[in-house]
Scaffold this motif. Sequence first.
Motif, PDB file in Angstrom:
ATOM      1  N   UNK A 123     -21.765 -18.287  32.413  1.00 25.69           N
ATOM      2  CA  UNK A 123     -22.189 -19.257  31.602  1.00 25.69           C
ATOM      3  C   UNK A 123     -21.092 -19.570  30.338  1.00 25.69           C
ATOM      4  N   UNK A 124     -21.016 -20.829  29.939  1.00 27.88           N
ATOM      5  CA  UNK A 124     -20.345 -21.312  28.780  1.00 27.88           C
ATOM      6  C   UNK A 124     -21.076 -22.134  27.931  1.00 27.88           C
ATOM      7  N   UNK A 125     -21.424 -21.764  26.723  1.00 26.45           N
ATOM      8  CA  UNK A 125     -21.939 -22.248  25.735  1.00 26.45           C
ATOM      9  C   UNK A 125     -21.101 -23.199  24.706  1.00 26.45           C
ATOM     10  N   UNK A 126     -21.177 -24.415  24.591  1.00 21.76           N
ATOM     11  CA  UNK A 126     -20.466 -25.031  23.639  1.00 21.76           C
ATOM     12  C   UNK A 126     -21.357 -25.577  22.571  1.00 21.76           C
ATOM     13  N   UNK A 127     -20.856 -25.656  21.300  1.00 25.37           N
ATOM     14  CA  UNK A 127     -21.668 -26.212  20.032  1.00 25.37           C
ATOM     15  C   UNK A 127     -20.401 -26.833  19.355  1.00 25.37           C
ATOM     16  N   UNK A 128     -20.924 -27.938  18.609  1.00 25.19           N
ATOM     17  CA  UNK A 128     -19.926 -28.790  17.674  1.00 25.19           C
ATOM     18  C   UNK A 128     -20.777 -29.468  16.537  1.00 25.19           C
ATOM     19  N   UNK A 129     -20.350 -29.334  15.548  1.00 24.16           N
ATOM     20  CA  UNK A 129     -21.078 -29.997  14.352  1.00 24.16           C
ATOM     21  C   UNK A 129     -20.024 -31.178  13.872  1.00 24.16           C
ATOM     22  N   UNK A 130     -20.627 -32.302  13.712  1.00 30.44           N
ATOM     23  CA  UNK A 130     -19.981 -33.540  13.155  1.00 30.44           C
ATOM     24  C   UNK A 130     -20.609 -33.966  11.945  1.00 30.44           C
ATOM     25  N   UNK A 131     -19.841 -34.219  11.148  1.00 25.92           N
ATOM     26  CA  UNK A 131     -20.339 -34.529   9.577  1.00 25.92           C
ATOM     27  C   UNK A 131     -19.580 -36.250   9.250  1.00 25.92           C
ATOM     28  N   UNK A 132     -20.335 -36.950   8.693  1.00 23.60           N
ATOM     29  CA  UNK A 132     -20.090 -38.016   8.060  1.00 23.60           C
ATOM     30  C   UNK A 132     -19.043 -37.782   7.189  1.00 23.60           C
ATOM     31  N   UNK A 133     -19.340 -36.958   6.422  1.00 28.36           N
ATOM     32  CA  UNK A 133     -18.284 -36.625   5.065  1.00 28.36           C
ATOM     33  C   UNK A 133     -18.584 -35.090   5.092  1.00 28.36           C
ATOM     34  N   UNK A 134     -17.255 -34.335   5.343  1.00 31.26           N
ATOM     35  CA  UNK A 134     -17.211 -32.771   4.905  1.00 31.26           C
ATOM     36  C   UNK A 134     -16.873 -32.678   3.677  1.00 31.26           C
ATOM     37  N   UNK A 135     -18.154 -32.351   2.889  1.00 31.20           N
ATOM     38  CA  UNK A 135     -17.704 -32.031   1.528  1.00 31.20           C
ATOM     39  C   UNK A 135     -17.355 -30.641   1.392  1.00 31.20           C
ATOM     40  N   UNK A 136     -17.582 -29.790   2.226  1.00 30.93           N
ATOM     41  CA  UNK A 136     -17.062 -28.280   1.868  1.00 30.93           C
ATOM     42  C   UNK A 136     -15.447 -28.381   2.028  1.00 30.93           C
ATOM     43  N   UNK A 137     -15.066 -28.932   3.028  1.00 27.70           N
ATOM     44  CA  UNK A 137     -13.472 -29.121   3.086  1.00 27.70           C
ATOM     45  C   UNK A 137     -12.890 -29.664   1.746  1.00 27.70           C
ATOM     46  N   UNK A 138     -13.312 -30.924   1.567  1.00 34.34           N
ATOM     47  CA  UNK A 138     -12.993 -31.791   0.202  1.00 34.34           C
ATOM     48  C   UNK A 138     -13.075 -30.883  -0.928  1.00 34.34           C
ATOM     49  N   UNK A 139     -14.302 -30.172  -1.153  1.00 38.04           N
ATOM     50  CA  UNK A 139     -14.431 -29.181  -2.347  1.00 38.04           C
ATOM     51  C   UNK A 139     -13.499 -28.144  -2.480  1.00 38.04           C
ATOM     52  N   UNK A 140     -12.956 -27.619  -1.227  1.00 36.60           N
ATOM     53  CA  UNK A 140     -11.951 -26.525  -1.311  1.00 36.60           C
ATOM     54  C   UNK A 140     -10.559 -27.127  -1.543  1.00 36.60           C
ATOM     55  N   UNK A 141     -10.262 -28.200  -0.943  1.00 45.17           N
ATOM     56  CA  UNK A 141      -9.128 -28.897  -1.419  1.00 45.17           C
ATOM     57  C   UNK A 141      -9.008 -29.214  -2.800  1.00 45.17           C
ATOM     58  N   UNK A 142     -10.033 -29.688  -3.490  1.00 41.31           N
ATOM     59  CA  UNK A 142     -10.277 -30.055  -4.985  1.00 41.31           C
ATOM     60  C   UNK A 142     -10.093 -28.891  -5.879  1.00 41.31           C
ATOM     61  N   UNK A 143     -10.468 -27.618  -5.122  1.00 43.81           N
ATOM     62  CA  UNK A 143     -10.144 -26.364  -6.004  1.00 43.81           C
ATOM     63  C   UNK A 143      -8.616 -25.643  -5.941  1.00 43.81           C
ATOM     64  N   UNK A 144      -8.234 -26.045  -4.792  1.00 41.65           N
ATOM     65  CA  UNK A 144      -6.730 -25.740  -4.623  1.00 41.65           C
ATOM     66  C   UNK A 144      -5.985 -26.369  -5.700  1.00 41.65           C
ATOM     67  N   UNK A 145      -6.329 -27.877  -5.897  1.00 42.61           N
ATOM     68  CA  UNK A 145      -5.600 -28.586  -7.128  1.00 42.61           C
ATOM     69  C   UNK A 145      -6.036 -28.196  -8.300  1.00 42.61           C
ATOM     70  N   UNK A 146      -7.103 -27.659  -8.540  1.00 40.15           N
ATOM     71  CA  UNK A 146      -7.248 -27.225 -10.044  1.00 40.15           C
ATOM     72  C   UNK A 146      -6.743 -25.826 -10.237  1.00 40.15           C
ATOM     73  N   UNK A 147      -6.715 -24.895  -9.252  1.00 41.49           N
ATOM     74  CA  UNK A 147      -6.085 -23.515  -9.288  1.00 41.49           C
ATOM     75  C   UNK A 147      -4.742 -23.784  -9.593  1.00 41.49           C
ATOM     76  N   UNK A 148      -3.913 -24.801  -8.987  1.00 44.12           N
ATOM     77  CA  UNK A 148      -2.479 -24.940  -9.223  1.00 44.12           C
ATOM     78  C   UNK A 148      -2.221 -25.592 -10.443  1.00 44.12           C
TER      79      UNK A 148
END
Length: 422
Positions: free
Chosen positions: A306-331
């Motif tokens: 068997x092979x199970x496939x799962x994928x989540x799609x988001x209209x806006x990935x706030x988690x990734x954007x928040x991590x990018x913003x945190x990177x800018x702040x830390x710099x």
Amino acid sequence: MYLNFNNRKIQISLLLLISCVLSYATSVDDLISQYEKSSYTTKINAVSLKKYDIKDKALKNGDRNEITVTSDDNYTLHGKANGLTIENNVKYGMFYYRNGYNFTNREVTQNRIGISKNLNDYFGYSDNNYNKKTNEISRNIQKITNETTKNSEIRDLIDLYKNYKNKQKEIEQEVLTVDDTKKDYAVQAKKYELGTATQYDFELAKTEYENSQLKYENLGRELKILAEQFGIYNVTLPEKEKLEDLKKVELQKDDFYALRLSEAETIELNTKLNNEQLKKETIDYKYPKLVGDIGYSLKDHSVVIGLAVSKTFKRYNDTIEDLKNEADKLQLQYEQKKNELMSNVGQQMITYTTYQTNELTAENTMKIKKKEYEIYAKKYELGLDTYSNYVEKRNNYKKAVMDYEIAKNELAAFTKKIKYYK
């Protein structure tokens, strides 16, 4: 047993040994070493790091660190599985065993062994590797926190040592003052009895003597309180050996530029931690989750793939954007802390030269006050000046001696503390 000490070499060696024993004194470095070995902070720091070792040990076992057992009971009214059924699943790492039984029909519904594995681990960023990396970064952040706490307490310990030595010196000076005022009081009392001293001089001598006694007693109490404060750092003062005087260290420019801000290093590590989180989140979002399964049915004697496939799609990935913003702040925070480091180097240099200047001016003042006191002592002895002027000059000189001692110890303590400003 009879020992012959007539040999000249033996006598000299014995005298040198006795001299070394008698001259031994506990230094501030000895107390710092004692603190680093036995303080509660040292023990707490060790315990705080142990949790990362515990987690690391579990992570090294990977998915083989645990056995998962699940059991699912169901009761249905319709269908082939009508009645009570039970589904059991045992999983260890990628291996599993599944068993199902229908109690109503008394039938085995499933009896299978197999392997199930998250295929993303082979071409993506596995959870276990991510956890290992973040655990190591978190450990290094904790090390800096531990060191910062330790260094702060060592600086406080050096200051306590300095205050203790200042108090000891003050007591030594007060012993001399008690002796001087006692003699003065005896002289003025005799003169007053003979009518050659004024009542004011007699009362002044008496007051100076009484005050010096009171001050000496109070200084003893203050020294005792300071001695008890060493217990905060879990270090004990020697009972017989004396505490060594603080010795200044000649600092060079490199000593100041070697300073670092632990906050800057912490921000740097938090940036690495944030980057790992961003990397993991990006990969998990970009690629679908694939779980491969291959098993063998002991009931049907057949292979199941068997092979199970799962994928989540988001209209806006706030988690990734928040991590990018945190990177800018830390710099930005890191750049800010680097500027603070350069400013801190300059400030520490100014503080060093200020303490050096204070020591020199205090020494010069002490020398002048000593000469002034000697002049007035001679004039008073010859009857050319008043007793009150003589007392004033003597007190000024004794104050100047203490001011010099304090300035000396402030400079010495600073040069000792400088390497602990991290």
